[in-house]
Design an enzyme around this catalytic site. Structure first.
Site, PDB file in Angstrom:
ATOM      1  N   CYS A  91       0.863  -1.183   0.000  1.00 50.25           N
ATOM      2  CA  CYS A  91       0.000   0.000   0.000  1.00 50.25           C
ATOM      3  C   CYS A  91       0.893   1.225   0.000  1.00 50.25           C
ATOM      4  O   CYS A  91       1.672   1.415   0.940  1.00 50.25           O
ATOM      5  CB  CYS A  91      -0.914   0.002   1.221  1.00 50.25           C
ATOM      6  SG  CYS A  91      -1.875   1.517   1.418  1.00 50.25           S
ATOM      7  N   CYS A 203      -0.393   3.755  -6.659  1.00 52.11           N
ATOM      8  CA  CYS A 203      -1.378   3.044  -5.840  1.00 52.11           C
ATOM      9  C   CYS A 203      -1.329   1.597  -6.286  1.00 52.11           C
ATOM     10  O   CYS A 203      -1.368   1.317  -7.493  1.00 52.11           O
ATOM     11  CB  CYS A 203      -2.781   3.626  -6.034  1.00 52.11           C
ATOM     12  SG  CYS A 203      -4.074   2.638  -5.214  1.00 52.11           S
TER      13      CYS A 203
END
Length: 241
Positions: A91, A203
């Site tokens: 992440c 992302c």
């Protein structure tokens, strides 16, 4: 027949579930990118998958008071207790609190995904980078700082195009639907108009989109792909050419 000689690879630990599909893709890329001729030449990998982790972007934007840090820090310690010597988290947004996420880790080395991606772009000789990431990541500046440390200029999408990025991430990929490539292309075109010669997929959900390395006249660098390579190298194995 596999060579029975003992390997000296370090064990990789993955804090996953942020989100689950991105974690599965990351592990697959670690396997695919490891230069191995048989099962025994692959890395030992442990994954602690914690999809219950509170939303990182909501917390950073002040839309939620529930911090993601305690959950992922506990997962990191579980991995260290399992003997993992190299750690990563799938992440990008969580890297905004990197020191807190890996607080108390003493025997393992965490890999910083934004810094690894920035080094890759700088080594490719690029000058101006467009960032495609969650609004939370953009607000923290974790990618911007990593890029600027490498002497790179940074451009962010305007609000309309940032809304498109968030829609692709949340309405499409996290919802289990195909990415809207029209929106993706619109954002890339917008960044190219700002003079970007590279774009970073900042992302890990965007890593699930199949995009050529050269897209819309820019080098596309997938931060999670770079992380996979760095983890392989940090564990002492070779990256497949």
């Amino acid at each position: 027949m596999a060579d029975s000689k003992e390997r000296t690879y370090k064990k990789l630990g993955i804090v996953g579930g942020l989100g689950p599909a991105a974690t599965a893709h990351f592990f697959s890329r670690v396997v695919d990118l490891t230069d191995a001729a048989c099962d025994q030449e692959h890395l030992d990998v442990c994954i602690v998958n914690v999809p219950r982790t509170p939303d990182r972007t909501a917390y950073i934007l002040g839309q939620s008071q529930e911090s993601f840090v305690p959950v992922v820090n506990t997962a990191a310690h579980q991995l260290e207790d399992m003997g993992c010597q190299v750690l990563c988290i799938t992440c990008v947004t969580a890297h905004s609190l990197f020191d807190q996420v890996f607080s108390g880790i003493t025997n393992a080395v965490p890999i910083h995904m934004p810094r690894a991606a920035a080094e890759e772009i700088a080594q490719a000789g690029k000058r101006r980078v467009g960032i495609m990431a969650t609004s939370g990541t953009c607000k923290t500046g974790v990618l911007q700082q990593a890029m600027e440390e490498q002497g790179l200029e940074v451009r962010l999408p305007d609000q309309r195009h940032q809304d498109m990025v968030m829609s692709v991430i949340y309405d499409d990929i996290k919802a289990g639907r195909p990415a809207d490539m029209r929106k993706f292309a619109d954002v890339c075109g917008h960044l190219r108009e700002q003079g970007c010669d590279a774009v970073v997929l900042g992302c890990t959900e965007l890593s699930l989109i199949s995009v050529p390395e050269d897209y819309a006249g820019m080098l596309v660098v997938d931060a999670m792909e770079v992380l996979a390579k760095r983890c392989i190298q940090a564990c002492g194995a070779r990256v497949r050419a």
